[in-house]
Design an enzyme around this catalytic site. Structure first.
Site, PDB file in Angstrom:
ATOM      1  N   GLY A  17       3.094   2.508  -2.308  1.00  0.00           N
ATOM      2  CA  GLY A  17       2.638   1.853  -2.917  1.00  0.00           C
ATOM      3  C   GLY A  17       1.363   2.850  -3.364  1.00  0.00           C
ATOM      4  O   GLY A  17       1.230   3.375  -2.105  1.00  0.00           O
ATOM      5  N   GLY A  19      -1.607   4.119  -6.310  1.00  0.00           N
ATOM      6  CA  GLY A  19      -2.378   3.935  -7.532  1.00  0.00           C
ATOM      7  C   GLY A  19      -3.747   4.835  -7.242  1.00  0.00           C
ATOM      8  O   GLY A  19      -3.388   6.000  -6.892  1.00  0.00           O
ATOM      9  N   GLY A  20      -4.154   4.844  -8.532  1.00  0.00           N
ATOM     10  CA  GLY A  20      -5.276   5.495  -9.270  1.00  0.00           C
ATOM     11  C   GLY A  20      -6.368   6.489  -8.084  1.00  0.00           C
ATOM     12  O   GLY A  20      -6.235   7.891  -7.614  1.00  0.00           O
ATOM     13  N   ALA A  22      -5.799   5.454  -4.158  1.00  0.00           N
ATOM     14  CA  ALA A  22      -5.313   5.406  -2.645  1.00  0.00           C
ATOM     15  C   ALA A  22      -3.328   4.834  -2.824  1.00  0.00           C
ATOM     16  O   ALA A  22      -3.075   4.291  -3.837  1.00  0.00           O
ATOM     17  CB  ALA A  22      -6.103   4.304  -2.309  1.00  0.00           C
ATOM     18  N   VAL A  24      -0.547   3.480  -0.332  1.00  0.00           N
ATOM     19  CA  VAL A  24      -0.943   2.172   0.528  1.00  0.00           C
ATOM     20  C   VAL A  24       1.238   2.860   1.119  1.00  0.00           C
ATOM     21  O   VAL A  24       1.881   2.862   0.461  1.00  0.00           O
ATOM     22  CB  VAL A  24      -0.735   1.063  -0.292  1.00  0.00           C
ATOM     23  CG1 VAL A  24      -0.578  -0.817   1.279  1.00  0.00           C
ATOM     24  CG2 VAL A  24      -1.478  -0.030  -0.892  1.00  0.00           C
ATOM     25  N   LYS A  39      -3.923   1.458   3.759  1.00  0.00           N
ATOM     26  CA  LYS A  39      -4.420   1.623   2.978  1.00  0.00           C
ATOM     27  C   LYS A  39      -5.361   3.421   2.278  1.00  0.00           C
ATOM     28  O   LYS A  39      -6.474   2.991   3.496  1.00  0.00           O
ATOM     29  CB  LYS A  39      -5.264   1.592   1.926  1.00  0.00           C
ATOM     30  CG  LYS A  39      -5.121   1.321   0.112  1.00  0.00           C
ATOM     31  CD  LYS A  39      -6.174  -0.063  -0.478  1.00  0.00           C
ATOM     32  CE  LYS A  39      -6.080   0.450  -1.979  1.00  0.00           C
ATOM     33  NZ  LYS A  39      -6.964  -0.987  -2.939  1.00  0.00           N
ATOM     34  N   ASP A 133     -10.163  -7.707 -11.596  1.00  0.00           N
ATOM     35  CA  ASP A 133      -8.753  -7.511 -11.909  1.00  0.00           C
ATOM     36  C   ASP A 133      -7.634  -8.173 -11.473  1.00  0.00           C
ATOM     37  O   ASP A 133      -6.421  -7.745 -10.926  1.00  0.00           O
ATOM     38  CB  ASP A 133      -8.666  -5.657 -11.481  1.00  0.00           C
ATOM     39  CG  ASP A 133      -7.228  -4.581 -11.167  1.00  0.00           C
ATOM     40  OD1 ASP A 133      -7.184  -5.333 -13.108  1.00  0.00           O
ATOM     41  OD2 ASP A 133      -6.714  -4.058 -11.576  1.00  0.00           O
TER      42      ASP A 133
END
Length: 538
Positions: A17, A19-20, A22, A24, A39, A133
């Site tokens: 995965g 994200g903006g 980090a 994973v 992470k 979130d």
């Protein structure tokens, strides 16, 4: 930057995965011989002290919570290039987002899952942390060694301790799930923002769609009829645009979801929103709310003789706004919201648990089913209403049983069959065919269709009623209205019965602000009091 091969003793196996801030990775703990998730903060952010601290704060919050309902943190460290990382539970069964590509889950399964998600968020709230979130991709599943799986809430990257929430809190959250206050720089979202997110998640699980805008929103049962009424109430309250109208935290929302009967938020008076459109606006009074020319609540208007005695100024009122009856319920209906109805509000059949402190006990529920812990009042017949209504008075025999049922719907100071009868006489002179299109009011109790929609048995799950209104529907709904909103004026000085009559006309806030019957409605309540004396048993 090239993906690392190791993070400390953990061997990186694959990226799972991004994200903006980090990435994973699936990794293998070579010492304990188990799979973990690692992470790692992105290189371009790792040199910014504030972002780096925020990244580590997520690990600290998860470790502090230390719950199997949340992703757990086992270790922290730095890569050789200085990027921080932390090691956490590996969710080998994917995310809720991945499972929502098909049809909605069975209702029971969806509610059971939401119960677990609520428990996880309640853990955060219990230690003063707001997630901010909540969305399907942040709900993970992990295999259990003994079989089956457990649910975990993840990604506290924008979570905050309530000790640090302030007007400087940055906007955060994901479209479709974030609370309205999260759209603003100074929203300072608290636990009620998470309640909104939980409500949106529930809505998505039950219906397969995210909630629409408030003015277009319908309750889950409108899209899926098998959804229970109590769930409709809980979800729509959680999604209230004003956070003061939501449940205070995840635990309270979970209790409402699990309740067999509708359970509304017990919002403290001091926290209730002061609606701008609920106040008298100089120069902007709806035609139906113009002050009466002669100083009386009725403006001296004639009602065509339906008031019963033809006395001047004794007519049924024609000057209130069409939505006044909803005004006492700031959460559910709102006063004078002529063009924007907060859609999707479910039936309001339950008296708040807090209402028992002012002596309210629900005696009847729609269909004559006693509420749990309440003593049912048998529905009277026309022949045995004399104990509540004076025999020989002008209350029509065909309405007596209905009036007694509404007047004994709950045990509430001031509520009685004589009061209901007197109000019906004042409203319409017992004219079930009354039609006042100018004020959008119809029937024996002068209901407005959109307002009656809320208070009818079945609430918004049933179709909006259209005139002519059946007298049974109109009278039953009066009892429901009184027992839901009456407790909120029970501590107001003055005659409780007259305060309830004024409540029906003006709403909770006007009665409370006036410390009793507002001046505008004193002529009306005087008329009700006179009729009551005629209708009370000798």
């Amino acid at each position: 930057m090239t993906a690392p091969t190791h993070a400390g003793r953990y061997r990186i196996e694959q990226l799972i995965g991004v994200g903006g801030f980090a990435s994973v990775h699936l990794a293998h703990d070579e010492e304990l011989r188990s799979s973990v998730a690692v992470k790692i903060l992105a290189d371009n952010w790792s040199r910014q002290a504030g972002v780096r601290e925020r990244f580590l704060q997520e690990a600290r919050l998860l470790r502090r919570a230390d719950s199997h309902l949340l992703v757990q943190v086992f270790d922290v460290g730095e890569l050789d290039d200085g990027r921080p990382y932390f090691v956490m539970t590996y969710a080998d069964r994917g995310t809720l987002g991945e499972r929502l590509t098909g049809p909605p889950l069975p209702v029971g399964e969806a509610l059971a899952l939401m119960g677990e998600i609520c428990q996880a968020v309640a853990v955060l709230h219990s230690i003063g942390v707001v997630h901010r979130d909540l969305k399907p991709s942040n709900v993970l599943f992990c295999s259990r060694p003994q079989g089956g799986e457990r649910v975990m809430v993840a990604d506290l990257g924008i979570a905050r301790s309530t000790d640090h929430l302030s007007g400087l809190t940055m906007p955060a959250g994901s479209p479709g799930y974030q609370a309205p206050e999260q759209l603003y720089f100074d929203g300072a979202p608290d636990a009620r923002a998470d309640v909104h997110g939980l409500g949106a998640l529930t809505y998505r699980l039950l219906t397969g769609t995210v909630p629409a805008k408030p003015e277009l929103r319908v309750p889950p049962s409108a899209l899926r009829p098998e959804v229970p009424e109590a769930v409709d109430v809980a979800v729509m309250a959680a999604l209230a645009p004003d956070r003061r109208s939501r449940y205070p935290d995840a635990a309270a929302y979970a209790a409402a979801l699990a309740s067999p009967t509708p359970l509304l938020p017990a919002t403290p008076d001091a926290e209730r929103p002061e609606e701008a459109d609920e106040r008298e606006q100089p120069g902007h009074q709806p035609p139906g709310d113009r002050p009466p020319d002669d100083g009386t609540p009725n403006g001296g208007a004639s009602d065509g003789g339906t008031s019963g005695d033809g006395a001047p100024g004794d007519s049924a009122p024609g000057d209130r706004a069409s939505s006044d009856r909803a005004s006492g319920d700031d959460v559910w209906a709102g006063k004078r919201r002529r063009n924007v109805l907060v859609g999707g509000v479910a039936v309001l059949t339950a008296v708040l648990a807090a209402a028992t402190t002012v002596g309210v006990t629900l005696a009847q529920r729609p269909g004559g089913t006693p509420s749990p812990g309440a003593t049912a009042t048998p529905s009277p017949t026309g022949a045995d209403t004399g104990r509540w209504l004076r025999p020989g008075s002008d209350v029509p025999d065909r309405y007596r049983a209905l009036i007694v049922e509404a007047g004994t719907y709950c045990s509430l100071p001031g509520l009685s069959p004589a009061l209901i009868a007197a109000m019906l006489k004042a409203e319409s002179g017992f004219d079930a065919a009354l039609s006042d299109p100018a004020n959008d009011e119809f029937g024996i109790a002068r209901w407005t269709p959109r307002v009656l929609w809320h208070w009818q048995p079945g609430g918004l799950q049933s179709p909006m009623p259209t005139p002519p209104f059946d007298p049974r529907l109109s009278i039953q709904s009066m009892g429901r209205f009184m027992c839901r909103l009456g407790p909120r004026v029970a501590d107001v000085p003055g005659d409780p019965a007259m305060n309830l009559a004024a409540l029906f006309r003006s709403g909770v806030d006007p009665v409370k602000r006036a410390g009793g019957v507002p001046p505008k409605w004193r002529g009306y309540t005087a008329k009700v009091a006179r009729y009551m004396r005629d209708y009370e048993p000798s």
